[in-house]
Design a protein around this motif. Sequence first.
Motif, PDB file in Angstrom:
ATOM      1  N   GLU A  33       0.827  -1.208   0.000  1.00 38.29           N
ATOM      2  CA  GLU A  33       0.000   0.000   0.000  1.00 38.29           C
ATOM      3  C   GLU A  33       0.859   1.253   0.000  1.00 38.29           C
ATOM      4  O   GLU A  33       0.528   2.245  -0.636  1.00 38.29           O
ATOM      5  CB  GLU A  33      -0.915   0.017   1.225  1.00 38.29           C
ATOM      6  N   THR A  38      -1.696   5.753  -5.834  1.00 34.98           N
ATOM      7  CA  THR A  38      -2.899   5.970  -6.638  1.00 34.98           C
ATOM      8  C   THR A  38      -4.111   5.223  -6.097  1.00 34.98           C
ATOM      9  O   THR A  38      -5.144   5.175  -6.742  1.00 34.98           O
ATOM     10  CB  THR A  38      -2.658   5.547  -8.098  1.00 34.98           C
ATOM     11  N   GLN A  39      -3.972   4.623  -4.930  1.00 33.41           N
ATOM     12  CA  GLN A  39      -5.087   3.989  -4.238  1.00 33.41           C
ATOM     13  C   GLN A  39      -4.982   4.348  -2.766  1.00 33.41           C
ATOM     14  O   GLN A  39      -3.884   4.490  -2.231  1.00 33.41           O
ATOM     15  CB  GLN A  39      -5.042   2.479  -4.384  1.00 33.41           C
ATOM     16  N   VAL A  46     -13.382   5.563   0.293  1.00 30.76           N
ATOM     17  CA  VAL A  46     -13.429   6.404  -0.899  1.00 30.76           C
ATOM     18  C   VAL A  46     -14.796   7.085  -0.910  1.00 30.76           C
ATOM     19  O   VAL A  46     -15.819   6.435  -0.727  1.00 30.76           O
ATOM     20  CB  VAL A  46     -13.243   5.557  -2.173  1.00 30.76           C
ATOM     21  N   TYR A  62      -1.929  10.486  -0.989  1.00 29.09           N
ATOM     22  CA  TYR A  62      -2.464   9.309  -1.664  1.00 29.09           C
ATOM     23  C   TYR A  62      -3.818   9.737  -2.221  1.00 29.09           C
ATOM     24  O   TYR A  62      -4.528  10.513  -1.593  1.00 29.09           O
ATOM     25  CB  TYR A  62      -2.663   8.143  -0.692  1.00 29.09           C
ATOM     26  N   GLU A  64      -7.375   8.424  -4.802  1.00 28.61           N
ATOM     27  CA  GLU A  64      -8.066   7.453  -5.631  1.00 28.61           C
ATOM     28  C   GLU A  64      -9.082   8.213  -6.463  1.00 28.61           C
ATOM     29  O   GLU A  64      -9.861   9.006  -5.941  1.00 28.61           O
ATOM     30  CB  GLU A  64      -8.737   6.397  -4.760  1.00 28.61           C
ATOM     31  N   TRP A  70      -4.871   5.513 -13.495  1.00 29.06           N
ATOM     32  CA  TRP A  70      -3.840   5.756 -12.490  1.00 29.06           C
ATOM     33  C   TRP A  70      -3.882   7.194 -12.030  1.00 29.06           C
ATOM     34  O   TRP A  70      -4.067   7.474 -10.872  1.00 29.06           O
ATOM     35  CB  TRP A  70      -2.490   5.428 -13.084  1.00 29.06           C
TER      36      TRP A  70
END
Length: 186
Positions: A33, A38-39, A46, A62, A64, A70
């Motif tokens: 992680e 990008t997550q 989210v 970070y 999302e 991406w």
Amino acid sequence: MWSALRVARVAAAVRDYDTVRKKLNEALEAFHEWRTRTQLPRGVPVDRNADITLLYVNNTIYAEIIGGGWVDFPKWNVRGTVLKITLLNGDYFEHGYQNVDFGGARGWENQFQSSVKIGGSGCWFTFGRAHWWMNIPGMIVVPPASPYNELGMHKVQITYNYEPSRRLRFYQFDPVHHDVAVFSVH
């Protein structure tokens, strides 16, 4: 990751190998992680009502993107597109937020050319000509996390009144910690 490794070390000292295996797997998941900005990390929700959920944690960003790749925001093709961003802060200090674009098709500045022929660097990026635009006047302050595991939060909505650049759509950063907290969208 580090807390899982510390628990594994203590468990190994007392030969509790089930805990060691469990914590080593947890540390490995956390490592993966950590490498993917990008997550969002496990446990961070989210916001499905936002295009981007952006998290400040460990003085890094970070993010999302809903329905994107991406670092792509495919929804923005024409002027009038609205970008909804949920800013989350997992650090115990304030972060700032700024959104800048380096070109786009607003018209007047979309005339850049390579400068190689006249001895320049050949930069096709409009930042070299100072054609950038602050999409947010000033800086948005994102409040810190509370000691009770509650993330600081702020919601942002930007309406783009021009077509996007094909190179770099927008650049998001923390003006207070700009050396480490950057997340650009192409």
